[in-house]
Scaffold this motif. Structure first.
Motif, short mmCIF file in Angstrom:
data_model
loop_
_atom_site.label_atom_id
_atom_site.label_comp_id
_atom_site.label_asym_id
_atom_site.label_seq_id
_atom_site.Cartn_x
_atom_site.Cartn_y
_atom_site.Cartn_z
N UNK A 55 35.82 35.96 36.74
CA UNK A 55 36.23 36.42 35.68
C UNK A 55 36.41 37.98 36.03
N UNK A 56 35.56 38.64 36.20
CA UNK A 56 34.74 39.54 36.29
C UNK A 56 36.27 40.21 37.74
N UNK A 57 36.00 39.96 38.64
CA UNK A 57 37.23 39.75 39.53
C UNK A 57 38.69 40.03 38.48
N UNK A 58 39.33 39.01 38.39
CA UNK A 58 40.83 39.13 37.69
C UNK A 58 40.47 40.45 36.63
N UNK A 59 39.52 40.71 35.90
CA UNK A 59 39.51 41.21 35.15
C UNK A 59 39.80 43.01 36.07
N UNK A 60 38.74 43.32 36.88
CA UNK A 60 38.85 44.83 37.87
C UNK A 60 40.96 44.25 38.68
N UNK A 61 40.94 43.48 39.23
CA UNK A 61 42.17 43.30 40.04
C UNK A 61 43.20 43.18 38.77
N UNK A 62 43.35 43.78 37.29
CA UNK A 62 44.54 43.28 36.81
C UNK A 62 45.06 44.68 36.08
N UNK A 63 43.28 45.53 35.63
CA UNK A 63 42.48 46.06 35.08
C UNK A 63 42.98 46.19 33.48
N UNK A 64 43.02 44.88 33.22
CA UNK A 64 41.68 44.57 31.80
C UNK A 64 40.27 44.85 31.42
#
Length: 207
Positions: A55-64
């Protein structure tokens, strides 16, 4: 210091949300998270676990920047996700299949395309426009107590691999989004080393 015996199966992880939210795609989720910044929460069971890392990787990649909540168990986090106290998790489909089929949770996207064709349908993150999560995965394995005698270890490894060839087991895993994985014990140990490297890199990133 457990003894790695054998890998059972691999599975991509997947973004799931509370089904009552107005979210059906990855772009919907990103827009919703940005519009509700500070009030979006995701759950995970344990710091540094796959749920947390992915989830942290997803957050980083999407800027949320949804706020992570650490739970004692994935079941506790999933209960809060169903209840609406959380908005999302990134988990294996196997752990949430019942809630997905019951319409309580909605499957949004897989981290990669290694899921079996009989799994619940959803795009991959890359297909949804979020590239960089292709290596995000989870696996199930069997371990034994430390210092297991070599002959017992060999017999256990062989027995597990025999079980993985059972069509009923393969079908059960496929329905849950997982693929039975027959590899040598040496290859399994190398996989564990790769996972440890990823975890070390994650902790350095989040410090």
């Amino acid at each position: 210091n457990l003894t790695p015996v054998a890998m059972l199966c691999r599975s991509p992880t997947a973004l799931v949300v509370n089904a009552k939210l107005p979210i059906t795609t990855v772009s919907d989720y990103v827009a919703y998270a940005k519009a509700n910044a500070g009030n979006i929460f995701y759950g995970y069971a344990g710091i540094g676990t796959a749920q947390h890392q992915h989830h942290e990787m997803f957050n980083k990649l999407t800027g949320i920047a949804p706020r992570g909540v650490n739970y004692k168990s994935s079941a506790d986090a999933q209960a809060d996700l169903v209840a609406g106290r959380l908005q999302s998790m990134i988990v294996t489909v196997a752990s949430t299949l019942g809630q997905i089929e019951a319409g309580q949770l909605r499957l949004i996207a897989y981290t990669n395309d290694t899921y079996p064709p009989t799994s619940p349908k959803a795009p991959t993150m890359a297909e949804a426009g979020v590239k960089g999560m292709e290596a995000m995965r989870s696996f199930w394995a069997i371990y034994a107590p430390p210092k297991l005698p070599a002959d017992i270890l060999k017999a256990m490894h062989a027995a597990v691999n025999d079980a993985l060839a059972d069509p009923s087991f393969t079908a059960l895993m496929a329905r849950s989004g997982a693929t039975p994985t027959v590899i040598s014990q040496e290859a399994f140990i190398e996989t564990l080393k790769e996972e440890i490297t990823l975890i070390d890199a994650f902790f350095k990133e989040v410090k």
